[in-house]
Structures are given as structure tokens and as C-alpha cells.
Design an enzyme around this catalytic site. Structure first.
Site, PDB file in Angstrom:
ATOM      1  N   GLY A  94      37.504  34.110  24.737  1.00 12.69           N
ATOM      2  CA  GLY A  94      38.023  35.315  24.112  1.00 12.69           C
ATOM      3  C   GLY A  94      37.890  36.483  25.058  1.00 12.69           C
ATOM      4  N   ASP A  95      37.244  37.540  24.592  1.00 13.24           N
ATOM      5  CA  ASP A  95      37.040  38.730  25.438  1.00 13.24           C
ATOM      6  C   ASP A  95      35.564  38.952  25.728  1.00 13.24           C
ATOM      7  OD1 ASP A  95      36.248  39.521  22.914  1.00 13.24           O
ATOM      8  OD2 ASP A  95      37.313  41.422  22.947  1.00 13.24           O
ATOM      9  N   GLU A  96      34.815  37.857  25.809  1.00 11.36           N
ATOM     10  CA  GLU A  96      33.384  37.938  26.105  1.00 11.36           C
ATOM     11  C   GLU A  96      33.074  37.343  27.477  1.00 11.36           C
ATOM     12  OE1 GLU A  96      31.134  37.988  21.833  1.00 11.36           O
ATOM     13  OE2 GLU A  96      31.217  36.094  22.895  1.00 11.36           O
TER      14      GLU A  96
ATOM     15  N   LEU B 290      34.525  43.064  25.354  1.00 15.37           N
ATOM     16  CA  LEU B 290      35.505  44.113  25.607  1.00 15.37           C
ATOM     17  C   LEU B 290      35.885  44.815  24.313  1.00 15.37           C
ATOM     18  CD1 LEU B 290      37.811  42.258  28.149  1.00 15.37           C
ATOM     19  CD2 LEU B 290      35.780  43.662  28.593  1.00 15.37           C
TER      20      LEU B 290
END
Length: 128
Positions: free
Chosen positions: A46-48, A5
Site C-alpha cells: 500500500g502506502d507504507e 503516506l
């Protein structure tokens, strides 16, 4: 596929971690909504996120899905605390075109995602 993201940290920093958590949940739902039921999506951390596309025939097919994901992530997300605007960088590797070993295939998708980021984010790159 690897999905990272773009702009997620800004959401956490400006709207708070609760908003970030809500956004991650909304992203997961949006990803599932934009995939076929035989495909799989999961958060890596995280944002993965990772997406496993079942029976992709050509790199062009993967590119179409990647572009659909980029488009979906570019839409505003309505959160309890306001509207969040993010993007996504997507990288993909295709078995057996780009790699045959699972670890190498994942690394190739991750590398492709970083190439998408280096192109200015909000991009999709197939094959690292």
C-alpha cells in the site's frame, strides 16, 4: 521506523493509479536519498514503508531522522501527470530501549506511527 503516506489515496483517486505507482517509486527514491547508505528502506505494501536505521544511539537520533523524512515527504513530487502533494506519519521504536523481540519492536513502531497520525498527521513519534 514505520512510514505511512498521508494523502496518498487522494492522489490515486484524482490523478489515477499510474500516478500513484509513479509516486510510490518517487517516494522510495526520496527516502533512500535522505538516509545513510547503511540504512535500509523498503515498501511494506500500500502506502507504507519501513526503515531500518543502523546503529541509532538515542531516541533523539531517531527523531531527527523521522523529522527529516516528514520534511522530505512534504515536498511536492513532480509526476508525469502533474504535481503530487502528500505528507507522512512516522513512528519508530528503538532496540533495545522500547522492545527486544523483533515482532514486538515492529508493533511498537506501528503503534507510534498511528499516534503520529492521531496528532494531525505529518508527525513523527518515537516509541509507541
Amino acid at each position: 521506523m514505520y512510514v505511512d503516506l498521508d494523502g496518498f489515496k487522494k492522489i490515486n483517486d484524482t490523478m489515477g493509479h499510474d500516478a500513484g505507482d509513479e509516486l510510490l517509486s518517487s517516494v522510495g527514491s526520496a527516502l533512500k536519498k535522505n538516509l545513510r547508505k547503511e540504512d535500509t528502506v523498503g515498501r511494506l505494501g500500500g502506502d507504507e514503508f519501513a526503515i531500518i536505521l543502523s546503529e541509532i544511539k538515542t531516541p533523539e537520533d531517531a527523531k531527527l531522522v523521522g523529522e527529516k523524512v516528514v520534511s522530505a515527504m512534504g515536498q511536492p513530487f513532480q509526476l508525469k501527470s502533474g504535481i503530487a502533494q502528500i505528507g507522512a506519519s512516522v513512528g519508530a521504536a528503538i532496540f533495545p530501549d522500547h522492545e527486544v523481540a523483533l515482532d514486538a519492536l515492529v508493533k511498537k513502531a506501528d503503534s507510534a506511527m498511528y499516534k503520529a497520525k492521531s496528532k494531525g498527521k505529518n508527525n513523527c513519534v518515537i516509541g509507541g
